[in-house]
Design an enzyme around this catalytic site. Structure first.
Site, mmCIF file in Angstrom:
data_model
loop_
_atom_site.group_PDB
_atom_site.id
_atom_site.type_symbol
_atom_site.label_atom_id
_atom_site.label_comp_id
_atom_site.label_asym_id
_atom_site.label_seq_id
_atom_site.Cartn_x
_atom_site.Cartn_y
_atom_site.Cartn_z
ATOM 1 N N CYS A 88 -0.913 -2.446 3.672
ATOM 2 C CA CYS A 88 -2.199 -3.048 3.284
ATOM 3 C C CYS A 88 -2.212 -3.327 1.769
ATOM 4 O O CYS A 88 -1.436 -4.140 1.299
ATOM 5 C CB CYS A 88 -3.369 -2.178 3.746
ATOM 6 S SG CYS A 88 -4.954 -3.061 3.753
ATOM 7 N N HIS A 214 -2.493 -2.238 9.285
ATOM 8 C CA HIS A 214 -2.276 -0.794 9.260
ATOM 9 C C HIS A 214 -1.467 -0.392 10.493
ATOM 10 O O HIS A 214 -2.034 -0.285 11.586
ATOM 11 C CB HIS A 214 -3.617 -0.057 9.263
ATOM 12 C CG HIS A 214 -4.374 -0.177 7.989
ATOM 13 N ND1 HIS A 214 -4.209 0.717 6.941
ATOM 14 C CD2 HIS A 214 -5.303 -1.073 7.581
ATOM 15 C CE1 HIS A 214 -5.006 0.360 5.945
ATOM 16 N NE2 HIS A 214 -5.674 -0.713 6.307
ATOM 17 N N GLU A 216 -0.393 2.470 11.308
ATOM 18 C CA GLU A 216 -0.865 3.771 11.795
ATOM 19 C C GLU A 216 -2.126 3.665 12.634
ATOM 20 O O GLU A 216 -2.531 4.632 13.302
ATOM 21 C CB GLU A 216 -1.090 4.726 10.616
ATOM 22 C CG GLU A 216 -2.339 4.490 9.798
ATOM 23 C CD GLU A 216 -2.248 3.362 8.774
ATOM 24 O OE1 GLU A 216 -3.186 3.222 7.968
ATOM 25 O OE2 GLU A 216 -1.223 2.630 8.783
#
Length: 236
Positions: A88, A214, A216
């Site tokens: 990001c 992202h 994750e």
């Protein structure tokens, strides 16, 4: 740290703590990918890392100011060929500059200049920030996206809950600016949001790369990307 039944911890990864990263979720994602993770605010910790993750949320100028003590260590690691993964804002910091610093009156904020280019703001009739799930279009080979187009999963939302199915090429975005590399060849994957923009970028050597989304928070697609990163670190 959790490990799968078929994978062993593959690499020692340092997550850079410069005050603006979502460290808990990034660390948890890397651990699910079977990395041994150290979160550190000490630039010296990068010296022995198999791979480095530069996460980030917030404004470009603030990010570069906070990460100032890490600048030389990050550039040296990249020059040595060690894997450096920006997420990001961390991806945007890999570039040379950003319109955001100008717009927000943050002065002449200089990026790491590891991937020459500038971050620009979305224009046109789209809601800013770009927030939510969007499709990835892999445009060239890179170890980070190996097998991404074969992944399919139940959607994992940002809050950890699951919902309806989504194609494997989708990822979770939250951003108002995007990378515009000087060399289009530095783009690895694209996404369309009123205009096409790079969702994954990498330098010529291939060891410096980043995702605008992202991983994750991107379900099985994101986990595949994180595992690819850990495997890439282990194979260096």
């Amino acid at each position: 740290m959790s490990k799968s039944a078929t994978r062993q911890t593959a690499a020692e990864v340092v997550v850079v703590d410069y005050g603006l990263g979502n460290l808990r979720s990034v660390t948890r994602g890397l651990e699910r990918a079977d990395a041994a993770v150290t979160v550190s605010d000490d630039p010296g910790a990068l010296d022995d890392a198999d791979g480095i993750v530069l996460p980030g949320v917030g404004a470009f100028g603030d990010g570069m100011e906070n990460a100032g003590p890490f600048r030389d260590a990050l550039v040296d690691a990249a020059d040595e060929g060690r894997p450096l993964f920006g997420i990001c804002l961390g991806m945007q910091m890999l570039l040379t500059s950003s319109e955001e610093a100008d717009r927000e009156g943050q002065g002449d904020a200089k990026g790491l200049d590891l991937i020459p280019g500038r971050n620009v703001r979305f224009t046109g009739d789209v809601k800013v920030p770009h927030m939510g799930w969007n499709e990835l279009d892999v445009t060239r080979d890179h170890p980070l996206v190996d097998g991404v187009d074969t992944v399919s999963s139940e959607t994992q939302r940002a809050d950890g809950t699951t919902g309806g199915s989504v194609d494997g090429e989708h990822a979770y975005f939250v951003h108002s600016y995007y990378a515009a590399p000087d060399d289009p060849g530095h783009t690895v994957a694209e996404t369309d949001y009123g205009e096409r923009f790079p969702a994954v970028v990498a330098n010529d050597a291939g060891n410096v790369f980043g995702t605008q989304f992202h991983p994750e928070k991107s379900g099985e697609t994101g986990l595949r990307i994180l595992r690819n990163f850990v495997d890439y670190c282990a194979d260096r």
